[in-house]
Design a protein around this motif. Structure first.
Motif, short mmCIF file in Angstrom:
data_model
loop_
_atom_site.label_atom_id
_atom_site.label_comp_id
_atom_site.label_asym_id
_atom_site.label_seq_id
_atom_site.Cartn_x
_atom_site.Cartn_y
_atom_site.Cartn_z
N THR A 176 1.24 -0.55 0.29
CA THR A 176 0.20 0.41 -0.14
C THR A 176 0.85 1.31 0.00
OG1 THR A 176 0.15 -0.03 1.97
CG2 THR A 176 -1.65 -0.57 1.66
N PRO A 177 0.53 2.26 -0.57
CA PRO A 177 1.20 3.88 -0.37
C PRO A 177 1.42 3.80 0.87
CG PRO A 177 -0.89 4.47 -1.63
CD PRO A 177 -1.15 3.16 -1.03
N ARG A 178 0.78 3.49 2.07
CA ARG A 178 0.72 3.97 3.56
C ARG A 178 2.47 3.05 3.71
NH1 ARG A 178 -1.70 5.51 8.43
NH2 ARG A 178 -0.84 4.40 9.72
N ALA A 179 2.09 1.36 3.93
CA ALA A 179 3.21 0.74 3.95
C ALA A 179 4.77 0.94 2.91
CB ALA A 179 2.53 -0.49 3.31
N LEU A 180 4.33 1.93 1.68
CA LEU A 180 5.78 2.00 0.63
C LEU A 180 6.42 3.60 1.77
CD1 LEU A 180 7.03 1.00 -1.55
CD2 LEU A 180 6.11 2.47 -2.77
N MET A 181 5.53 4.71 2.56
CA MET A 181 5.53 5.69 2.56
C MET A 181 6.94 4.90 4.10
SD MET A 181 6.09 8.23 2.62
CE MET A 181 4.80 9.64 1.41
N ILE A 205 10.13 9.53 -5.35
CA ILE A 205 8.97 8.84 -5.58
C ILE A 205 8.45 8.22 -4.84
CG2 ILE A 205 9.72 6.12 -6.62
CD1 ILE A 205 12.63 7.10 -6.97
N ILE A 206 8.44 8.03 -3.38
CA ILE A 206 8.04 8.36 -2.78
C ILE A 206 6.31 9.17 -2.50
CG2 ILE A 206 7.12 7.90 -0.51
CD1 ILE A 206 8.04 5.24 -1.50
N ALA A 207 6.85 10.35 -2.90
CA ALA A 207 5.63 11.45 -2.98
C ALA A 207 4.57 11.09 -4.05
CB ALA A 207 5.68 13.00 -2.48
N GLY A 208 5.22 10.16 -5.10
CA GLY A 208 3.63 10.46 -5.79
C GLY A 208 3.25 9.19 -5.67
N ALA A 209 4.03 8.15 -4.71
CA ALA A 209 2.96 7.12 -5.08
C ALA A 209 1.40 6.94 -4.22
CB ALA A 209 3.63 5.97 -3.61
N LYS A 211 -2.42 4.94 -4.58
CA LYS A 211 -3.46 2.87 -5.65
C LYS A 211 -2.72 2.57 -6.61
CE LYS A 211 -6.10 2.53 -1.02
NZ LYS A 211 -7.74 2.60 -1.37
N SER A 212 -3.27 3.49 -7.61
CA SER A 212 -3.38 3.24 -8.27
C SER A 212 -1.72 3.23 -9.70
CB SER A 212 -3.49 4.11 -9.43
OG SER A 212 -2.89 5.92 -9.90
N ASN A 213 -0.72 3.52 -8.74
CA ASN A 213 0.37 3.30 -9.71
C ASN A 213 1.52 3.18 -8.61
OD1 ASN A 213 1.61 5.01 -7.30
ND2 ASN A 213 1.66 6.44 -9.23
N ILE A 214 0.97 1.83 -7.90
CA ILE A 214 1.65 1.50 -6.44
C ILE A 214 3.05 0.09 -6.78
CG2 ILE A 214 0.02 -0.10 -5.94
CD1 ILE A 214 2.00 1.59 -3.25
N ASP A 215 2.47 -0.38 -7.73
CA ASP A 215 3.24 -1.57 -8.14
C ASP A 215 4.42 -0.56 -8.87
OD1 ASP A 215 2.08 -3.68 -7.30
OD2 ASP A 215 1.01 -4.21 -8.60
N LYS A 216 4.07 0.44 -9.92
CA LYS A 216 5.17 0.70 -11.15
C LYS A 216 6.18 1.54 -9.78
CE LYS A 216 5.19 2.88 -15.44
NZ LYS A 216 4.57 4.00 -16.12
N THR A 217 5.83 2.08 -8.98
CA THR A 217 6.50 3.21 -7.81
C THR A 217 7.27 2.58 -6.96
OG1 THR A 217 4.49 4.67 -7.86
CG2 THR A 217 6.11 5.34 -5.94
N ALA A 218 6.58 1.20 -6.41
CA ALA A 218 7.18 0.14 -5.95
C ALA A 218 8.89 0.02 -6.10
CB ALA A 218 6.65 -0.75 -4.81
N GLU A 219 8.71 -0.40 -8.01
CA GLU A 219 9.58 -1.45 -8.68
C GLU A 219 10.77 0.18 -8.45
OE1 GLU A 219 8.46 -2.93 -12.47
OE2 GLU A 219 10.40 -3.21 -12.80
N HIS A 220 10.44 1.17 -8.77
CA HIS A 220 10.80 2.55 -9.05
C HIS A 220 11.85 3.29 -7.81
CE1 HIS A 220 11.35 6.76 -10.77
NE2 HIS A 220 12.44 6.41 -10.77
N TYR A 221 11.56 2.88 -7.22
CA TYR A 221 12.06 3.36 -5.83
C TYR A 221 12.62 2.06 -5.18
CZ TYR A 221 12.26 3.48 -0.59
OH TYR A 221 13.48 3.51 0.37
N ILE A 222 13.16 0.46 -5.17
CA ILE A 222 13.54 -0.24 -4.75
C ILE A 222 14.75 0.18 -5.83
CG2 ILE A 222 13.02 -1.86 -5.90
CD1 ILE A 222 14.27 -2.31 -2.89
N THR A 223 14.41 0.16 -7.14
CA THR A 223 15.43 -0.08 -7.81
C THR A 223 16.09 1.27 -7.63
OG1 THR A 223 14.31 -0.61 -9.97
CG2 THR A 223 16.29 0.92 -10.30
N TRP A 224 16.03 2.32 -6.96
CA TRP A 224 16.79 3.37 -6.80
C TRP A 224 17.41 3.40 -5.68
CZ3 TRP A 224 18.80 8.66 -8.30
CH2 TRP A 224 18.26 8.23 -10.37
N LEU A 225 16.94 2.62 -4.66
CA LEU A 225 17.45 2.20 -2.96
C LEU A 225 18.39 1.72 -3.48
CD1 LEU A 225 17.36 3.34 -0.22
CD2 LEU A 225 15.49 0.88 -0.32
#
Ligand code: SF4
Length: 313
Positions: A176-181, A205-209, A211-225
């Motif tokens: 969820t966006p909250r868990a990602l945050m 990246i996180i600020a743009g998360a 429900k509609s883009n959660i999978d894409k955002t998560a992938e983008h986030y972990i790649t950068w991290l």
């Protein structure tokens, strides 16, 4: 805590799988890391059916192609056998949290492996199995056993393994966006200690998360991290993070404690004390003056204290 599974070149565990029937046991790996990691060993050459003992092989460049062939008999070409067996390992490789590779091997070497061109060695190759790992699991923390002797590289690798494992655990539930945050909030200070610019990008990246883009955002986030964590943290960046944490105590500790903390951070900056010293002092103050962000922050407790990694950097 769930077991953290780390892949490893079999010979490093003491398995007698080398071409001459010997092993390359590394006692730091088995005795120290073995207390915290569960190892999954793999020897690509034995798995390819090459047997023990077997003729030694090496990498040879033919035009743009890199082949793995016999040292004495260049007609012995094991390139496809090793590539094919590597491809068959993907299901368990997708589950692990890191990989320790044997340096210099034409199969397992991660970098600077000798490649022979026109009979002359160049040290710019990658072992065939290590190349498979890099291509198919680019986020997986990988390190060579030889480089684990360097305190900074060792701490960097082990930290990446623990953080990648945190990410895998998070992904076992619906994201969820909250868990990602929350995940970002726990790892933000660690990211800052590696690369401040990339850490700011992670925040964006996180600020743009949503429900509609959660999978894409998560992938983008972990790649950068994971990319950010690959940059070895510098004392200068640690000092910035320590001062940032100190800021949370501004109105909570007296002038003497502030001065002691400032002096301790300065001693770390000058290389007089290791990182564990200012962190221990900060932990002491936050035990008395709890702060949810700091308490939750992975920077203050990045890996088991017993590993003693912060005592050496
Ligand atoms: S192929 Fe890899 S695991 Fe097997 S002996 Fe060589 S370095 Fe060790």
């Amino acid at each position: 805590m769930q077991n953290i599974v780390v892949g490893i070149s079999s010979c490093l565990l003491g398995e007698e799988v080398r071409y001459d029937g010997a092993h390359k046991h590394n006692s730091y790996i088995t005795k120290t890391l073995g207390q915290f990691f569960e190892f999954r060993s793999f020897c690509p050459e034995v798995a390819s059916g090459l047997g023990i003992p077997r003729p030694p092989v090496r990498l040879v460049a033919e035009g743009e192609q890199i082949k793995c062939v016999g040292v004495k008999d260049a007609d012995l070409d094991v390139t496809e056998a090793i590539k094919n067996i590597s491809a068959l390992q993907n299901s368990w490789l997708a589950e692990i949290s890191g990989y320790i590779l044997k340096k210099g091997s034409p199969s397992c070497g991660m970098e600077r492996v000798k490649v022979y061109r026109n009979g002359f060695p160049q040290g710019n190759g990658v072992g065939l199995f290590a190349e498979h790992l890099k291509q198919n699991f680019p986020l997986l923390p990988m390190e060579e056993e030889g480089r684990l002797g360097d305190p900074g590289l060792r701490e960097n690798f082990i930290q990446r393994v623990f953080i990648f494992n945190n990410w895998q655990v998070l992904n076992q539930q619906r994201l969820t966006p909250r868990a990602l945050m929350e995940f970002h909030s726990q790892h933000k200070l660690i990211a800052m200690s590696h690369d401040q610019t990339m850490a700011r990008e992670l925040g964006r990246i996180i600020a743009g998360a949503d429900k509609s883009n959660i999978d894409k955002t998560a992938e983008h986030y972990i790649t950068w991290l994971m990319r950010c964590l690959t940059v070895v943290a510098t004392p200068g960046n640690h000092v910035n993070v320590l001062q940032h944490i100190q800021g949370y105590l501004k109105r909570k500790i007296d002038a003497d404690d502030k001065a002691e903390l400032t002096e301790t951070i300065e001693s770390y900056r000058l290389g007089k004390v290791p990182l564990i010293v200012p962190i221990t002092l900060l932990r002491h103050h936050f035990r008395k003056q709890p702060d949810p962000f700091i308490e939750n922050s992975y920077y203050m407790n990045p890996h088991p204290l017993e590993l003693g990694l912060l005592n050496q950097i």
